[in-house]
Design an enzyme around this catalytic site. Structure first.
Site, short mmCIF file in Angstrom:
data_model
loop_
_atom_site.label_atom_id
_atom_site.label_comp_id
_atom_site.label_asym_id
_atom_site.label_seq_id
_atom_site.Cartn_x
_atom_site.Cartn_y
_atom_site.Cartn_z
N TYR A 141 14.69 34.92 -14.43
CA TYR A 141 14.00 36.12 -13.95
C TYR A 141 14.47 36.52 -12.55
CZ TYR A 141 10.38 36.44 -17.59
OH TYR A 141 9.70 36.62 -18.76
N ARG A 185 9.49 39.26 -14.62
CA ARG A 185 8.22 39.33 -15.36
C ARG A 185 7.21 40.15 -14.55
NH1 ARG A 185 5.66 33.65 -15.16
NH2 ARG A 185 6.41 33.27 -17.25
N THR A 215 -5.15 24.79 -14.00
CA THR A 215 -3.82 25.05 -13.44
C THR A 215 -3.91 25.61 -12.02
OG1 THR A 215 -1.98 26.63 -13.65
CG2 THR A 215 -3.99 27.24 -14.73
N ASP A 216 -2.87 25.37 -11.23
CA ASP A 216 -2.81 25.96 -9.89
C ASP A 216 -2.64 27.48 -9.95
OD1 ASP A 216 -0.19 25.99 -10.83
OD2 ASP A 216 0.70 25.17 -9.01
N GLU A 217 -2.32 28.00 -11.16
CA GLU A 217 -2.11 29.45 -11.26
C GLU A 217 -3.39 30.24 -11.03
OE1 GLU A 217 0.57 30.86 -14.27
OE2 GLU A 217 1.48 28.89 -14.50
N GLY A 250 4.08 41.07 -12.57
CA GLY A 250 3.08 40.23 -11.90
C GLY A 250 3.54 38.81 -11.62
N TYR A 277 -3.08 34.97 -18.58
CA TYR A 277 -3.20 33.52 -18.75
C TYR A 277 -4.04 32.92 -17.62
CZ TYR A 277 -1.97 28.60 -18.09
OH TYR A 277 -2.04 27.24 -17.86
N LYS A 336 -7.82 31.15 -17.59
CA LYS A 336 -8.07 29.78 -17.12
C LYS A 336 -9.12 29.79 -15.99
CE LYS A 336 -6.27 26.43 -18.25
NZ LYS A 336 -6.58 25.47 -19.34
N GLY A 360 -1.14 17.32 -23.86
CA GLY A 360 -2.12 16.58 -24.65
C GLY A 360 -1.49 15.42 -25.41
P1 NAD Z 1 0.73 23.65 -25.00
O1 NAD Z 1 0.82 25.12 -25.27
O2 NAD Z 1 1.96 22.82 -25.12
O3 NAD Z 1 -0.38 23.00 -25.93
C1 NAD Z 1 -1.60 23.64 -26.23
C2 NAD Z 1 -2.20 22.97 -27.44
O4 NAD Z 1 -3.47 23.58 -27.69
C3 NAD Z 1 -1.37 23.14 -28.72
O5 NAD Z 1 -1.28 21.91 -29.41
C4 NAD Z 1 -2.16 24.15 -29.54
O6 NAD Z 1 -2.03 23.98 -30.95
C5 NAD Z 1 -3.59 23.84 -29.09
N1 NAD Z 1 -4.50 24.98 -29.27
C6 NAD Z 1 -4.27 26.28 -28.91
N2 NAD Z 1 -5.33 27.03 -29.26
C7 NAD Z 1 -6.24 26.19 -29.82
C8 NAD Z 1 -7.54 26.37 -30.36
N3 NAD Z 1 -8.13 27.59 -30.39
N4 NAD Z 1 -8.19 25.29 -30.84
C9 NAD Z 1 -7.61 24.06 -30.81
N5 NAD Z 1 -6.38 23.83 -30.34
C10 NAD Z 1 -5.71 24.89 -29.84
O7 NAD Z 1 0.10 23.53 -23.54
P2 NAD Z 1 0.36 22.43 -22.42
O8 NAD Z 1 1.51 22.84 -21.60
O9 NAD Z 1 0.33 21.11 -23.05
O10 NAD Z 1 -0.94 22.63 -21.52
C11 NAD Z 1 -2.13 21.89 -21.79
C12 NAD Z 1 -3.20 22.29 -20.79
O11 NAD Z 1 -2.74 22.02 -19.47
C13 NAD Z 1 -3.54 23.78 -20.83
O12 NAD Z 1 -4.93 23.92 -20.68
C14 NAD Z 1 -2.80 24.36 -19.63
O13 NAD Z 1 -3.48 25.47 -19.11
C15 NAD Z 1 -2.85 23.19 -18.68
N6 NAD Z 1 -1.75 23.12 -17.70
C16 NAD Z 1 -0.45 23.14 -18.11
C17 NAD Z 1 0.57 23.01 -17.18
C18 NAD Z 1 2.03 22.97 -17.59
O14 NAD Z 1 2.89 22.92 -16.74
N7 NAD Z 1 2.35 22.95 -18.88
C19 NAD Z 1 0.27 22.91 -15.81
C20 NAD Z 1 -1.07 22.91 -15.42
C21 NAD Z 1 -2.07 23.01 -16.38
#
Ligand code: NAD
Length: 331
Positions: free
Chosen positions: A210, A276, A127-129, A278, A153, A157, A13
């Site tokens: 892991y 881990r 996510t691809d997960e 699963g 998780y 999603k 974000g």
């Molecule tokens: P992150 O954990 O770094 O950030 C998540 C953010 O959401 C944090 O700033 C947290 O404070 C905020 N948050 C959590 N709960 C909240 C709530 N109830 N209300 C408001 N804010 C809240 O995650 P990321 O790695 O930046 O992932 C962002 C998105 O992308 C997620 O939806 C994740 O599923 C998706 N995603 C991530 C990846 C990856 O490799 N990191 C890959 C594919 C998809």
């Protein structure tokens, strides 16, 4: 165009906020984040100063209907881009309820508020997960692959994706879903694989890997992911899913070797730890639909960009040191 970005103080974000404010003249971007352990205002430091007339922050929980309703009553948003999530698979095994709260209830609250307040577009960052695991021998996920999540998780999603699609089918809400592979780049929380391995190496601690390290992930630079999300926002067809990946598969162990070699540290620092529960063996995505329909392609060459990423963590110790907790297993 006024955008509501949720989870903008997290890894992807905050990179998205920088990307959109830097490259586009979007009228206003509102960032809503609950500032959980994973979100930090240091991730967005400088944005208010540099883009003060186009950027604002609200501390709020996306699962709070009152808080989200108040915000959407105050401003007419063109789109919601929902990054906010509990995102760490290991934490979903120890505390799954938080994942249901944010990832499922939070998405539902946002969808309902968007519908009632006439928000035109809704991008669900997924996510691809959600597709589960591939075998070691080959194959890739397409948008038609069955949903088969393995962890709390990925199950949460998946639930959020299905809710989002139901708002398209039932209410005609312009929902677009992106499903991306593993991201790397700056501002990723130290609990995640790449920062964790870099930090352990810098501290000359054991690097916990892991099982035998043979799990395979397809790594994409976070800014390539951000560009795809923006393309989905602008050009994605309502009700459609777009898989995002980089055709860049790495075994975890080979990636850890790359990190150690780049830092000039011994491979003997690696410690194999029990797997881990699963644990998905392999993820790989066919991004052809996104490339063709969104007119998007990846731009960051992995061999260089991963080294730049490692160097970023070396240079930004003051950012990650306060966030680091030594008690998390590797992902
Ligand atoms: P992150 O954990 O770094 O950030 C998540 C953010 O959401 C944090 O700033 C947290 O404070 C905020 N948050 C959590 N709960 C909240 C709530 N109830 N209300 C408001 N804010 C809240 O995650 P990321 O790695 O930046 O992932 C962002 C998105 O992308 C997620 O939806 C994740 O599923 C998706 N995603 C991530 C990846 C990856 O490799 N990191 C890959 C594919 C998809």
């Amino acid at each position: 165009m006024r955008l509501l970005v949720t989870g903008g103080c997290g890894f992807i974000g905050s990179n998205f906020l920088r990307y959109i404010l830097r490259h586009f003249s979007t009228e206003m971007v509102s960032n809503v984040d609950a500032l959980t352990y994973a979100g930090s205002l240091t991730n967005t430091e400088g944005l208010a100063g540099e883009y003060g007339d186009r950027y604002e922050f609200y501390k709020a929980d996306i699962a709070s209907a009152d808080q989200i309703d108040a915000l959407m009553s105050k401003h007419q948003f063109y789109a919601v881009i929902n990054f906010a999530a509990e995102s760490h698979v290991d934490r979903s095994i120890s505390s799954p309820l938080n994942f249901v709260h944010t990832n499922i209830v939070g998405t539902q609250v946002l969808l309902e508020a968007a519908r009632r307040h006439g928000v035109r577009r809704f991008v669900q960052v997924s996510t691809d997960e959600v597709y589960g695991s591939l075998g070691a021998e080959g194959g890739v996920f397409t948008e038609d692959s069955p949903l088969a999540p393995s962890s709390p998780y990925s199950a949460s999603k998946t639930g959020a994706d299905l809710l989002a699609l139901s708002y398209f089918h039932t209410f005609g809400q312009e929902v677009v879903i992106t499903r991306c592979t593993n991201n790397y780049g700056p501002w990723q929380h130290p609990e995640k694989l790449i920062p964790r391995m870099i930090i352990c190496a810098l501290r000359e601690r054991r690097l916990p890997v892991y099982a035998d390290g043979q799990n395979v992930r397809d790594w994409i630079h976070v800014e390539d992911h951000c560009a795809a999300i923006n393309a989905a926002l602008l050009n994605g067809k309502p009700g459609e899913v777009y898989n995002l990946g980089s055709r860049n598969e790495w075994k975890n162990l080979d990636l850890v070797h790359l990190i150690l070699d780049h830092l000039g540290k011994s491979r003997d620092l690696i410690e194999f730890v029990p797997d881990r529960p699963g644990h998905d063996l392999r993820y790989a995505i066919d991004p052809a639909k996104a490339e063709n329909d969104l007119k998007w392609k990846t731009l960051f060459p992995f061999e260089q960009a991963i080294r730049d990423t490692i160097d970023w963590y070396v240079a930004n110790r003051a950012w990650w040191e306060p966030l680091e907790s030594a008690d998390r297993p590797a992902t």
